[in-house]
Design an enzyme around this catalytic site. Structure first.
Site, PDB file in Angstrom:
ATOM      1  N   LYS A  63       1.011   4.621   6.724  1.00  0.00           N
ATOM      2  CA  LYS A  63       0.299   5.496   5.785  1.00  0.00           C
ATOM      3  C   LYS A  63       0.924   6.887   5.781  1.00  0.00           C
ATOM      4  CE  LYS A  63      -2.626   2.259   4.942  1.00  0.00           C
ATOM      5  NZ  LYS A  63      -2.490   1.488   3.747  1.00  0.00           N
ATOM      6  N   SER A  89       0.797  -1.232   0.000  1.00  0.00           N
ATOM      7  CA  SER A  89       0.000   0.000   0.000  1.00  0.00           C
ATOM      8  C   SER A  89       0.828   1.279   0.000  1.00  0.00           C
ATOM      9  CB  SER A  89      -0.969   0.025   1.183  1.00  0.00           C
ATOM     10  OG  SER A  89      -0.286   0.256   2.392  1.00  0.00           O
TER      11      SER A  89
END
Length: 189
Positions: free
Chosen positions: A109, A38
């Protein structure tokens, strides 16, 4: 009697060292490992990271574009026990003593929005407060779009993965409470 004293001294030293290591990892610095794609191209699967947890300990708001680790269980209240248990699970997972994939709730993230920001997703871009973000770190053109504008609530941040087309992030779990931003990545190995 000497053997018992030696065993006691070694046990005492090991307990003190373990306690110090646990406190350092819970509140100051923690190594961790990237699991998944990701954050490509910035971070690759199995990269090792060092995370500063000082901002979490002091409840400081991260900056835009900071790469952080979060507790993705945003509807669950995080406690100090989590701050002690998560680093232990990370170490055991890095040593392959436990399977971290079974309960993988710590995500890596990037900070995209801070409290009060209005975010939009259109024309293959992220807009913050009406201005398209320049994001040279993303993997490819974002395919996600939404008619809905999102206002980041007070004491929350909005996070996204750099691999926008293959990332579970705030678009799906919602804004992340500040106390669930566990630290900032300061070194990649």
């Amino acid at each position: 009697m000497k053997i018992m004293n030696a065993i006691f001294d070694w046990s005492y030293s090991i307990i003190i060292a373990f306690t110090c290591a646990l406190l350092i990892n819970a509140f100051l610095f923690q190594p961790t490992r990237v699991q998944g794609s990701s954050m490509e191209p910035t971070l690759q699967n199995d990269n090792y990271l060092f995370v500063s947890k000082v901002s979490h300990t002091l409840r400081q708001l991260p900056d835009y574009s900071d790469i952080v680790i979060i507790d993705s269980r945003v509807l669950r209240e995080r406690t100090w026990k989590d701050d002690l248990v998560d680093p232990m699970n990370t170490y055991l997972g890095m040593l392959k003593l436990v399977d971290q994939s079974a309960d993988h709730h710590i995500w890596v993230k990037r900070i995209i929005g801070k409290p009060g920001d209005v975010l939009e997703f259109k024309d293959n871009k992220v807009f913050r407060n009406g201005i398209a973000l320049e994001e040279p770190y993303t993997k490819e053109l974002m395919l996600y779009s939404s008619e809905k504008k999102i206002t980041v609530p007070e004491d929350h941040v909005f996070v996204m993965g750099d691999n926008r087309n293959n990332s579970s992030d705030s678009r799906f779990i919602g804004p992340v409470p500040i106390n669930q931003v566990l630290g900032k990545v300061v070194l990649k190995l």
